[in-house]
Design a protein around this motif. Structure first.
Motif, PDB file in Angstrom:
ATOM      1  N   PRO A   1       0.490  -1.374   0.401  1.00  0.00           N
ATOM      2  CA  PRO A   1       0.021   0.143   0.022  1.00  0.00           C
ATOM      3  C   PRO A   1       1.056   1.345  -0.022  1.00  0.00           C
ATOM      4  N   ARG A   2       0.402   2.275  -0.896  1.00  0.00           N
ATOM      5  CA  ARG A   2       1.012   3.865  -1.138  1.00  0.00           C
ATOM      6  C   ARG A   2       1.088   3.949  -0.543  1.00  0.00           C
ATOM      7  N   ALA A   3       1.971   4.877   0.466  1.00  0.00           N
ATOM      8  CA  ALA A   3       1.686   6.456   1.449  1.00  0.00           C
ATOM      9  C   ALA A   3       0.406   7.394   1.019  1.00  0.00           C
ATOM     10  N   ARG A   4      -0.093   7.478   2.104  1.00  0.00           N
ATOM     11  CA  ARG A   4      -1.322   8.531   1.155  1.00  0.00           C
ATOM     12  C   ARG A   4      -0.292   9.998   0.498  1.00  0.00           C
TER      13      ARG A   4
END
Length: 105
Positions: free
Chosen positions: A95-98
């Motif tokens: 998951p990519r950091a926001r």
């Protein structure tokens, strides 16, 4: 190598020679044809990942055919290999950091 050892020289019959030829043609030859076809279809990087799955398949055959016991080591190792192959091929995404929110929002 046989002349230098204490073994007797093997006696090659037509049946033995035919068996070796069939194994070479069907086993190795067909595998190479399929492997190079795979390289053409999916690319060399993805096709090379097949080599990492071979031990997992060998353990599975050992469990199914030979009745070898399934231990936690086998399961953990298999999961590590499959996760590594999935990550290397880009099939496993983290998951990519926001994105940083703009100030004042």
């Amino acid at each position: 190598m046989t002349p230098f050892l204490a073994w007797q020289t093997p006696h090659l019959t037509g049946r033995v020679a035919a068996s070796v030829a069939i194994l070479g043609l069907l086993g190795t030859g067909l595998a190479y044809v399929l492997y190079f076809r795979l390289i053409g279809d999916v690319g060399a990087t993805t096709a090379s990942a097949v080599n990492y799955v071979v031990p997992v398949a060998a353990v599975l055959v050992g469990v199914v055919v030979l009745g070898e016991p399934v231990t936690w080591n086998l399961l953990a190792g298999g999961l590590v290999v499959l996760a590594g192959v999935a990550y290397a091929e880009g099939r496993l995404r983290w998951p990519r950091a926001r994105a940083a929110q703009a100030p004042g929002r």
